[in-house]
Every structure is written in C-alpha cells, then in structure tokens.
Design an enzyme around this catalytic site. Structure first.
Site, PDB file in Angstrom:
ATOM      1  N   HIS A 224      13.997  23.078   8.360  1.00 21.60           N
ATOM      2  CA  HIS A 224      14.393  23.658   9.647  1.00 21.60           C
ATOM      3  C   HIS A 224      13.264  24.441  10.309  1.00 21.60           C
ATOM      4  O   HIS A 224      13.438  25.010  11.382  1.00 21.60           O
ATOM      5  CB  HIS A 224      15.616  24.569   9.427  1.00 21.60           C
ATOM      6  CG  HIS A 224      16.387  24.870  10.663  1.00 21.60           C
ATOM      7  ND1 HIS A 224      16.518  26.145  11.168  1.00 21.60           N
ATOM      8  CD2 HIS A 224      17.077  24.061  11.499  1.00 21.60           C
ATOM      9  CE1 HIS A 224      17.245  26.120  12.262  1.00 21.60           C
ATOM     10  NE2 HIS A 224      17.601  24.867  12.493  1.00 21.60           N
ATOM     11  N   LYS A 226       9.857  25.297  12.375  1.00 29.06           N
ATOM     12  CA  LYS A 226       9.115  24.785  13.530  1.00 29.06           C
ATOM     13  C   LYS A 226       7.753  25.468  13.508  1.00 29.06           C
ATOM     14  O   LYS A 226       7.639  26.671  13.780  1.00 29.06           O
ATOM     15  CB  LYS A 226       9.815  25.089  14.854  1.00 29.06           C
ATOM     16  CG  LYS A 226      11.171  24.409  15.039  1.00 29.06           C
ATOM     17  CD  LYS A 226      12.297  25.270  14.591  1.00 29.06           C
ATOM     18  CE  LYS A 226      13.642  24.581  14.827  1.00 29.06           C
ATOM     19  NZ  LYS A 226      14.723  25.229  14.070  1.00 29.06           N
ATOM     20  N   ASP A 231      -6.456  23.801  14.908  1.00 26.24           N
ATOM     21  CA  ASP A 231      -7.796  24.245  14.502  1.00 26.24           C
ATOM     22  C   ASP A 231      -7.759  25.454  13.570  1.00 26.24           C
ATOM     23  O   ASP A 231      -8.748  26.206  13.476  1.00 26.24           O
ATOM     24  CB  ASP A 231      -8.660  24.567  15.733  1.00 26.24           C
ATOM     25  CG  ASP A 231      -8.976  23.330  16.558  1.00 26.24           C
ATOM     26  OD1 ASP A 231      -8.817  22.212  16.031  1.00 26.24           O
ATOM     27  OD2 ASP A 231      -9.371  23.487  17.731  1.00 26.24           O
ATOM     28  N   HIS A 403      19.723  29.292  21.963  1.00 28.59           N
ATOM     29  CA  HIS A 403      19.253  28.844  20.654  1.00 28.59           C
ATOM     30  C   HIS A 403      18.225  29.800  20.054  1.00 28.59           C
ATOM     31  O   HIS A 403      17.740  29.580  18.944  1.00 28.59           O
ATOM     32  CB  HIS A 403      18.655  27.440  20.809  1.00 28.59           C
ATOM     33  CG  HIS A 403      18.516  26.682  19.539  1.00 28.59           C
ATOM     34  ND1 HIS A 403      17.303  26.240  19.052  1.00 28.59           N
ATOM     35  CD2 HIS A 403      19.442  26.294  18.620  1.00 28.59           C
ATOM     36  CE1 HIS A 403      17.484  25.596  17.922  1.00 28.59           C
ATOM     37  NE2 HIS A 403      18.765  25.621  17.623  1.00 28.59           N
ATOM     38  N   LYS A 405      16.582  32.733  18.073  1.00 31.06           N
ATOM     39  CA  LYS A 405      16.945  33.481  16.870  1.00 31.06           C
ATOM     40  C   LYS A 405      16.049  34.724  16.810  1.00 31.06           C
ATOM     41  O   LYS A 405      14.861  34.637  16.489  1.00 31.06           O
ATOM     42  CB  LYS A 405      16.725  32.638  15.600  1.00 31.06           C
ATOM     43  CG  LYS A 405      17.462  31.278  15.609  1.00 31.06           C
ATOM     44  CD  LYS A 405      16.546  30.157  15.990  1.00 31.06           C
ATOM     45  CE  LYS A 405      17.003  28.766  15.639  1.00 31.06           C
ATOM     46  NZ  LYS A 405      18.335  28.374  15.790  1.00 31.06           N
ATOM     47  N   ASP A 410      15.774  49.191  17.119  1.00 31.28           N
ATOM     48  CA  ASP A 410      15.302  50.435  17.751  1.00 31.28           C
ATOM     49  C   ASP A 410      14.198  50.201  18.772  1.00 31.28           C
ATOM     50  O   ASP A 410      13.387  51.108  19.043  1.00 31.28           O
ATOM     51  CB  ASP A 410      14.796  51.417  16.679  1.00 31.28           C
ATOM     52  CG  ASP A 410      15.906  51.907  15.756  1.00 31.28           C
ATOM     53  OD1 ASP A 410      17.081  51.744  16.117  1.00 31.28           O
ATOM     54  OD2 ASP A 410      15.577  52.438  14.682  1.00 31.28           O
TER      55      ASP A 410
END
Length: 485
Positions: A224, A226, A231, A403, A405, A410
């Site tokens: 899952h 990404k 370089d 979508h 996350k 604080d």
C-alpha cells in the site's frame, strides 16, 4: 450402502467440528486483540464451512516460506545501512521536541531507523500540482527513478507520466516500477506493462494473487506504499496513487478522490529509497540498496526540519505505526485533527481518542461523506456514538472522496503518509508514514485540514442519536466485522 453413507456423514461432521475446535483453540492462544479474536470466532460459527475456509486463507499473517526467508536474509544489510546514518550531524536526538523524542526513540529501538534533519518538505494538495511536479522531476532525472504504488490506473495524467518515464529511459535513466498486483490489476491488463518494458523499464508485480498461492501464504496482503525517488535526492510519498481522479472509479458515486503528496529533498530521500529497495528485493531478489545520503559531519551546527521515516508491514516490527499514533495522541495537549478515508479504529486507538477528548483536547476527525466501501462505511458509523458522547467532533467531507491520511497534534507535530485508520493499514498492509518536526510544513498541513472542514458537515450528536433503527442494526452488524476490515 446406507451404512457407508451414514459413516461418511459422521466422519465429515466429526472432521468439521474437530477442525473448528482446533481453529478456535488457535484463535484463543494467538493472544491478539480481543475484538479480532471475537470477530473470527463469530465468522467461524455463524458461517460454518465458509468461516473455516476464510480463516485458513486470511486468518493469520503468513508471508510464505520463501518470502519470509528472504526477509530474514535482508535484515542485516539493511540494518547496517541504517546504522551508518547515526554518524552524521543530521542525527541529533537531543534536539528533538517532546512530540518527536518518544516517537524517534521507539523507531530507533524497534527498527534502527533514526530521525534526520535538513529536509525540505513541500505539501502538494491538488492533482494538477502533484502530477506537474512529478513530471518535471522525471524530465530532469539524470541517473535513476524508482517508483512503487498500490494502484496505477491508466488514463489522463497517469499516461502522461508513463510517457515521461519512457523518455527518461530513452536518455539512459534507470527506471524501476513496483506495483501491487491486486491494486493495479487494470494496469497489468493494459498495454502499458509491455510498452514500458519495451522501453527498457523494469516493471514488477508485488504480492501476486492466485489460487495456488492460497496454500502457501496469505493472499490479501497488499503493498500500500506510495514512494517515488529520483536520483536518490528527490522523494515523494503520501496518499495519492498513480491515478488521475478524472479517469478513476467514475461510477462509484463518491466524487473524485482528494489526495496529497509530500515532495522531500535532503537527508531522508535516500531513506525512502531504501524502503523502496527493500520492497523491490523482497519481490525480485535483486539487491540495489541506494547510496547513503550526502550529509554534513558533526562539525557544523544548527538543526532543522526533522523527519522520521516509519515503514510498517509483515516482516517489520509489529504494530509500529499504531504505537506511533497512540504515542502522538497521548502527548496531545490542545488539539488533534485526523483525516482518513477509512475509519475503523482499533480498541486502543478508540480509547486514546476518547481519553484525549475527555481531558479537554479538541479532537476532530474528518472523513468522506460517501465511501467507496459499503462495509467500511457502515462499520465506521458504529464508532460515532461513543466518540460523540466523549466530545470528539466528526466532520463528513462533501467535496469528493477525501483520501488524505494525516494527523496534526497541537499544530506542532504532523504524521502524513499512506496509513488509513483501519485494522488493515495498522496490521496487514505494507505502509509508510513520515513523522514531521517542521513548523512551516505542519502549519500548511493544518491549514489544509481546516480547508477540508470548510467543505464538510459536522455530525450533530442529537441528530445522530435519533437515527432510524434499521441503520443502528446495520452499524452493529458490521461493527462485529470491523476488526477484520
């Protein structure tokens, strides 16, 4: 003949009940979360044969013998690579704030990965901004491009990115792409894998799914993460798959997907590259650990922009990201804001959020108004009542499928990456999160969360308590399965 049939029937029933009893004992002795154990026992006894088969397929974390053996062999060289990071000036645990100190200590002791400073972080919060930045960096790449995604869906700007990768390979850049088999099944059925390979690009499928593999490993484990590293100096991670929302799940009735990515340069770009290298080696047996970051020695002073990279998944320290989330929530003094598309929290996270609200912390959860998973949507609702009674504020975003996350504590400490607030992300999937100690970046993320709230409707506790009986029944029904979602 009748006696034979009778004996076979008794034998079959006896075998079934012996299997059920053995699995029940196995569930009890595994000592996992009580909710998970109860959910599996309910599935087994309510759906007799199907429940047993489901547990044998999905009930335990089985990587498969070959993959588990490979992970054990990989551990030491990667551990050595991370250990070398401790000698640089960018490793200064004494400069960490109280928010980051406990998290970094946890990650160092459990994973050996230190927090490093001197990173430049850019928050990209629109599809056009993400693809524009990514394609620009691909077009300027000179040596290597490493990518991994859960979903690559052909169409629109995803195809433009593929074309940019082909052009990069044509000028001698080494390009590797690792995609989850199940999440990217549309991609693997298209012409793109062969087109990319014909251009000299390596394309690999992670965690293949087939009936044959059911016998040897759990087949619902998913890559899952990404990650893009260019370089060994520029890295991307966040919530967005390689997907143009205008071409993805248009018939789902949830609107376009709303995502963010973080563009990172500096000390932690090679660290993210090492996570991608781990995944690549686990799948292909090819070791290509990246060069270590080019960092300053301890002779220089000054420290800024601390980032802790936190990978998780089978073969890595168990429940590490849940521990980081819990530590962050329990340290909060004023506010906690969480955005997640899939909200099915563990018992520990529920207690942490409720405890925070009850001690006067302003706790806010922003979720999509409509979800692409019906089971997750109903299971999520089963938690609302208890949270609302504790004073947690819940917002339903109406601008598409949110979508992103993210967690902001604080307005000082941020967590951002690929992790949903559900049991699958916390226990099963291969994920990555950044714990960020950077005031400017955290302020930008907090402002983005406030923008989400402006396009959301807050759930009113009185109205929620007066919802119809059939909705309560559906919520309670799916609640029983929530530990398995």
């Amino acid at each position: 003949m009748e006696k034979v049939v009778h004996l076979l029937t008794l034998a079959g029933i006896s075998l079934y009940w012996l299997t059920t009893a053995a699995i029940t004992i196995r569930i009890i002795t595994k000592r996992r979360a009580i909710g998970v154990s109860l959910a599996w026992m309910m599935v087994i006894f309510v759906v007799p044969l199907g429940g047993v088969i489901a547990y044998l397929m999905f009930g335990e974390l089985n990587l498969g013998r070959q993959r588990a053996s490979r992970a054990r062999e990989m551990f030491q060289p990667y551990s050595d690579w991370f250990h070398r990071l401790h000698k640089w000036r960018q490793y200064q645990p004494g400069s960490l704030s109280r928010y980051s100190e406990a998290i970094t200590s946890l990650c160092e002791h459990r994973m050996g990965i230190p927090a490093l400073a001197d990173n430049k972080l850019e928050l990209l919060d629109t599809t056009d901004a993400i693809f524009s930045s990514l394609k620009k960096d691909i077009n300027q790449a000179s040596t290597s491009i490493d990518m991994e995604f859960y979903i690559w869906h052909p169409g629109g700007q995803a195809d433009e990115t593929a074309t940019a990768l082909i052009e990069a390979a044509g000028r001698g850049v080494k390009v590797r792409i690792l995609l989850d088999t199940a999440g990217s099944r549309t991609f693997f059925k298209s012409h793109w894998p062969q087109t990319l390979r014909d251009a000299g690009i390596k394309v690999a499928a992670a965690l293949p799914v087939s009936p044959f593999r059911i016998l040897f490993q759990r087949i619902d484990l998913r890559l899952h993460r990404k990650i893009v590293v260019i370089d060994n100096t520029i890295a991307y991670t966040g919530s967005m798959n390689l997907v143009d929302p205008a071409f993805f799940k248009q018939d789902a009735g949830v609107g376009q997907w709303i995502d963010v990515m973080v563009r990172l340069t500096g000390a932690n770009a090679p660290v993210l590259a090492s996570i991608q290298a781990w995944d690549w080696e686990a799948e292909t047996s090819e070791r290509q650990l990246p060069p270590p970051p080019v960092l300053d020695a301890h002779t220089q002073v000054g420290i800024k922009d601390l980032v802790q990279v936190i990978p998780s998944g089978p073969g890595m320290p168990e429940a590490i990201i849940q521990q980081v989330l819990l530590q962050s929530i329990y340290q909060a003094r004023r506010s906690i804001t969480i955005t997640t598309p899939y909200f099915v929290p563990s018992e520990s996270l529920m207690l942490a959020m409720i405890s925070a609200a009850q001690r006067g912390v302003d706790v806010r959860i922003i979720i999509p108004d409509k979800n692409d998973s019906l089971m997750v949507e109903w299971a999520s609702r089963s938690f609302f009542g208890e949270l609302l009674r504790a004073g947690v504020k819940i917002f339903r975003f109406r601008g598409g499928l949110l979508h992103t996350k993210s967690v902001v504590i604080d307005d000082r400490h941020a967590l951002i990456g690929t992790v949903n607030l559900d049991m699958r992300s916390l226990w099963l999937n291969f994920e990555v999160t950044l714990a960020v100690e950077d005031s400017e970046f955290t302020a930008n993320l907090a402002q983005l969360q406030r923008d989400y709230q402006e396009h959301a409707v807050q759930i009113d506790a009185d109205s929620w308590n007066s919802r119809r009986l059939h909705k309560r029944f559906a919520e309670q029904f799916f609640y029983w399965f929530s530990p398995l979602l």
